[in-house]
Design a protein around this motif. Structure first.
Motif, PDB file in Angstrom:
ATOM      1  N   ALA A 162       0.651  -1.508   0.386  1.00 22.69           N
ATOM      2  CA  ALA A 162      -0.069   0.014   0.059  1.00 22.69           C
ATOM      3  C   ALA A 162       1.132   1.157  -0.232  1.00 22.69           C
ATOM      4  O   ALA A 162       2.222   1.393   1.091  1.00 22.69           O
ATOM      5  CB  ALA A 162      -0.918  -0.242   1.273  1.00 22.69           C
ATOM      6  N   HIS A 163       0.650   2.061  -0.720  1.00 21.87           N
ATOM      7  CA  HIS A 163       0.917   3.648  -0.805  1.00 21.87           C
ATOM      8  C   HIS A 163      -0.059   4.779  -0.786  1.00 21.87           C
ATOM      9  O   HIS A 163      -1.316   5.031  -0.762  1.00 21.87           O
ATOM     10  CB  HIS A 163       1.670   3.643  -2.475  1.00 21.87           C
ATOM     11  CG  HIS A 163       2.910   3.207  -2.211  1.00 21.87           C
ATOM     12  ND1 HIS A 163       4.113   3.378  -2.278  1.00 21.87           N
ATOM     13  CD2 HIS A 163       2.427   1.403  -2.899  1.00 21.87           C
ATOM     14  CE1 HIS A 163       5.060   1.903  -2.910  1.00 21.87           C
ATOM     15  NE2 HIS A 163       3.730   1.481  -2.920  1.00 21.87           N
ATOM     16  N   LEU A 164       0.536   5.432   1.102  1.00 19.82           N
ATOM     17  CA  LEU A 164      -1.037   6.105   1.037  1.00 19.82           C
ATOM     18  C   LEU A 164      -1.147   7.444  -0.304  1.00 19.82           C
ATOM     19  O   LEU A 164       0.103   7.539  -0.431  1.00 19.82           O
ATOM     20  CB  LEU A 164      -0.855   6.905   2.047  1.00 19.82           C
ATOM     21  CG  LEU A 164      -0.797   6.146   3.494  1.00 19.82           C
ATOM     22  CD1 LEU A 164      -0.115   6.939   4.874  1.00 19.82           C
ATOM     23  CD2 LEU A 164      -2.278   6.120   3.643  1.00 19.82           C
ATOM     24  N   THR A 222      -2.244  10.838   0.554  1.00 22.30           N
ATOM     25  CA  THR A 222      -1.482  11.939   0.781  1.00 22.30           C
ATOM     26  C   THR A 222       0.435  11.577   0.719  1.00 22.30           C
ATOM     27  O   THR A 222       1.237  12.818   0.161  1.00 22.30           O
ATOM     28  CB  THR A 222      -1.192  12.215   1.941  1.00 22.30           C
ATOM     29  OG1 THR A 222      -1.189  11.307   2.947  1.00 22.30           O
ATOM     30  CG2 THR A 222      -3.174  12.782   2.406  1.00 22.30           C
ATOM     31  N   ASP A 223       0.852  10.451   0.796  1.00 19.24           N
ATOM     32  CA  ASP A 223       2.308  10.319   0.777  1.00 19.24           C
ATOM     33  C   ASP A 223       2.750  10.553  -1.216  1.00 19.24           C
ATOM     34  O   ASP A 223       3.713  10.690  -1.785  1.00 19.24           O
ATOM     35  CB  ASP A 223       3.354   8.740   1.094  1.00 19.24           C
ATOM     36  CG  ASP A 223       2.853   9.249   2.752  1.00 19.24           C
ATOM     37  OD1 ASP A 223       2.708  10.355   3.070  1.00 19.24           O
ATOM     38  OD2 ASP A 223       2.578   8.061   3.032  1.00 19.24           O
ATOM     39  N   ASP A 251       2.476  14.052  -1.308  1.00 24.42           N
ATOM     40  CA  ASP A 251       3.846  15.009  -1.746  1.00 24.42           C
ATOM     41  C   ASP A 251       4.825  14.521  -2.685  1.00 24.42           C
ATOM     42  O   ASP A 251       6.214  15.074  -2.546  1.00 24.42           O
ATOM     43  CB  ASP A 251       4.227  14.503   0.076  1.00 24.42           C
ATOM     44  CG  ASP A 251       3.496  14.956   1.292  1.00 24.42           C
ATOM     45  OD1 ASP A 251       2.077  15.896   0.249  1.00 24.42           O
ATOM     46  OD2 ASP A 251       3.235  14.861   2.546  1.00 24.42           O
ATOM     47  N   ASN A 252       5.508  13.064  -2.528  1.00 22.65           N
ATOM     48  CA  ASN A 252       6.190  12.253  -3.575  1.00 22.65           C
ATOM     49  C   ASN A 252       6.493  13.026  -4.539  1.00 22.65           C
ATOM     50  O   ASN A 252       6.970  13.704  -5.277  1.00 22.65           O
ATOM     51  CB  ASN A 252       6.786  11.103  -3.168  1.00 22.65           C
ATOM     52  CG  ASN A 252       7.384  10.441  -2.562  1.00 22.65           C
ATOM     53  OD1 ASN A 252       7.955  11.474  -1.001  1.00 22.65           O
ATOM     54  ND2 ASN A 252       6.518   9.433  -1.147  1.00 22.65           N
ATOM     55  N   LEU A 276       7.841  16.834  -4.151  1.00 23.35           N
ATOM     56  CA  LEU A 276       8.755  17.318  -4.282  1.00 23.35           C
ATOM     57  C   LEU A 276       9.428  16.539  -5.964  1.00 23.35           C
ATOM     58  O   LEU A 276      10.956  17.363  -5.904  1.00 23.35           O
ATOM     59  CB  LEU A 276       9.482  15.668  -3.239  1.00 23.35           C
ATOM     60  CG  LEU A 276      10.493  15.930  -2.961  1.00 23.35           C
ATOM     61  CD1 LEU A 276      10.387  16.800  -1.538  1.00 23.35           C
ATOM     62  CD2 LEU A 276      10.849  14.650  -2.062  1.00 23.35           C
ATOM     63  N   TYR A 292       9.642  11.180  -9.804  1.00 26.58           N
ATOM     64  CA  TYR A 292       9.328  10.204  -8.179  1.00 26.58           C
ATOM     65  C   TYR A 292       9.020   9.160  -8.304  1.00 26.58           C
ATOM     66  O   TYR A 292      10.188   8.152  -8.499  1.00 26.58           O
ATOM     67  CB  TYR A 292       8.912  10.491  -6.876  1.00 26.58           C
ATOM     68  CG  TYR A 292       9.226  10.351  -5.705  1.00 26.58           C
ATOM     69  CD1 TYR A 292      10.066  10.721  -4.712  1.00 26.58           C
ATOM     70  CD2 TYR A 292       8.637   8.920  -5.761  1.00 26.58           C
ATOM     71  CE1 TYR A 292      10.415   9.603  -3.582  1.00 26.58           C
ATOM     72  CE2 TYR A 292       8.752   8.774  -3.906  1.00 26.58           C
ATOM     73  CZ  TYR A 292       9.656   8.657  -3.807  1.00 26.58           C
ATOM     74  OH  TYR A 292       9.830   8.200  -2.671  1.00 26.58           O
TER      75      TYR A 292
END
Lengths: 326, 326
Positions: B280-282, B284-285, B288-289, B292, B296
């Motif tokens: 799983a990958h949130l 929100t993360d 954000d990535n 950034l 990514y």
């Protein structure tokens, strides 16, 4: 994740008595005299129950105890005994080719893991009381302004970690050590793992350096330490237990249950508590992120679940409007 | 997730004999005479074990049986008996105020639920056979050279997704839609959720645009789409089900089970399959990535678990040496 709070006790000692072995703790625990005050929580899935009990002393005063009962995984070498030496077999259901029974094993084939914290503080008891949970999205500003002051105000005792690092306790349990004071660590089996089967393999690497509280403190400076843990941890587990690195889940918790940097190693097939995406961070991802940007964990928001009755939750709540945290 | 296949037996009867009670099924099952052929699977967390056994008939021929042993949850009304009537209590560990014991209960307090499928077909046995699982650390090069050709060669049908997006199926199930062809999506309940209770709430957002296969394809260009899903998905779930965003786990899978971009919404308290850190990958993360670094997900290695009998695993294996994947 609520399951992250599963058995057994994560040992944050709020009630330090200095010698690490003294006081009431040295006395044998009178389990049969325990008065059961309440069931704090049950987990039907994990076959575990968390109890608040009380022991009455000679002068009539009550002392709290936390008692965790947990059924143990089956051991392969005892399966045949279990099938043949049961004391009774009761048919419960029969439909076509499907039957269910209750099988009653002899005592020696059905031990229950029993964890006792005695004397227990209110914090020990609160920890296992079931609570409402919310996600918090913690920015670096939040960390500095809310979380860090909270951590510093708590003065969690981690004497038990120092006992292990200094070989004052559990020295015989050490699986591997890299003694370097800066980039070294100790690898020990986690208390949740009885080492009888590889299915639920669970080890912890505790770093020797003492100023790294969590993921939030990590920068590229810690890459040698993290790479040592990754490489040597996998090698040591392969050597001792025969489990290859590709079958290990290696990760940090954020937030951790104690603020001394440690890394979890669990069997990939094991649905261990605390492996969910809102708590676990793969060590390989942490290393990659630090290579990408040394300040990655001082920039990125980190999301985690918090029980609504926790002090840290209340501190976030003072600053924000709930619901709508996330 | 393998745990999704946990007990009890899901009864698809491959061996129907018509009367539902006939043949060998009517005979009492000779558990003590069972020969243990192999352990198909164990679950240390669930305290369950799945066995392939064989019963030898009068003329010497063997008949297969599937036997599932599972420890039972604690019953509140029996807890006091358990504490007081144990046959033995063995101290296993002592560190400060923490002690662990093995408690050996009398037979009547430690029944084991035993499920027997007899006679069992090969399909019954295969269903419970554990597949070996390995972690794969997939670099961007691996994705281009191994994974992408594999995905393209498979021509997975996702007609059912298009049916939903075009309102040809499940139109009455749509909870929310943003019709924008580029930044819009449809939110529907997942099939695993029966909508009877909020405990295991599970919804899926399916994006309208069709060329985004997975996390690997995402760049900053997709931020408006992802932010729409996050904001509108939370709002729609709050409005329809009264569950606030802070109690939702919102994430993508890598690898997903189908290659049309979709986002999972599950109740935070629900220990749903597929929420573990290696899959799983949130959302929100992910957002954000991408903020950034737009590239990514075209730079970072992504780690996931694969069963050893899967085609994709075999393709990785051709290129690499196993064990040592990770």
């Amino acid at each position: 994740c609520a399951m992250a709070e599963a058995p057994p006790v994560k040992r944050k000692r709020e009630d330090e008595d200095g010698d690490g072995n003294g006081g009431a703790a040295a006395a044998p625990f009178p389990l049969a005299e325990l008065r059961l005050r309440r069931v704090l929580r049950e987990s039907a899935r994990d076959k575990a129950v968390f109890l608040h009990g009380e022991v009455t002393g000679p002068s009539g005063e009550g002392t709290d105890a936390l008692v965790i009962l947990e059924k143990t995984p089956f051991q392969e070498e005892k399966l045949l005994d279990l099938l043949k030496k049961h004391t009774k077999l009761e048919l419960r259901m029969h439909n076509d080719i499907y039957k269910t029974y209750h099988l009653y094993p002899p005592p020696e084939l059905s031990e229950i893991k029993t964890t006792v914290v005695y004397p227990a503080t209110e914090k020990h008891l609160q920890k296992y009381l079931r609570q409402e949970v919310h996600l918090i999205c913690e920015t670096w500003e939040d960390y500095k302004n809310i979380t860090l002051p909270y951590i510093q105000s708590q003065s969690f005792s981690i004497q038990w970690v120092y006992n292990i690092l200094e070989k004052k306790a559990e020295a015989d349990r050490i699986i591997h050590e890299n003694p370097d004071p800066c980039d070294g660590f100790v690898l020990v089996p986690d208390f949740k793992w009885n080492q009888n089967q590889l299915d639920d393999l669970y080890l912890i690497a505790l770093v020797h350096r003492r100023e790294v509280k969590s993921l939030r403190d990590l920068t590229a400076e810690h890459l040698p330490l993290l790479r040592n843990i990754l490489r040597e941890g996998k090698e040591a587990i392969m050597k001792r237990f025969g489990v290859p690195g590709s079958q290990l889940r290696i990760y940090l918790h954020y937030h951790p249950s104690y603020y001394h940097l440690h890394v979890h190693f669990t069997a990939l097939g094991y649905d261990a508590p605390g492996i969910s995406v809102e708590r676990a961070h793969l060590l390989t991802d942490v290393i990659d992120n630090l290579v990408l940007d040394s300040m990655y964990y001082q920039k990125r928001a980190l999301t985690f679940a918090l029980q609504a009755d926790k002090e840290l939750f209340k501190r976030f709540q003072e600053v924000r409007q709930f619901p709508g945290t996330f």
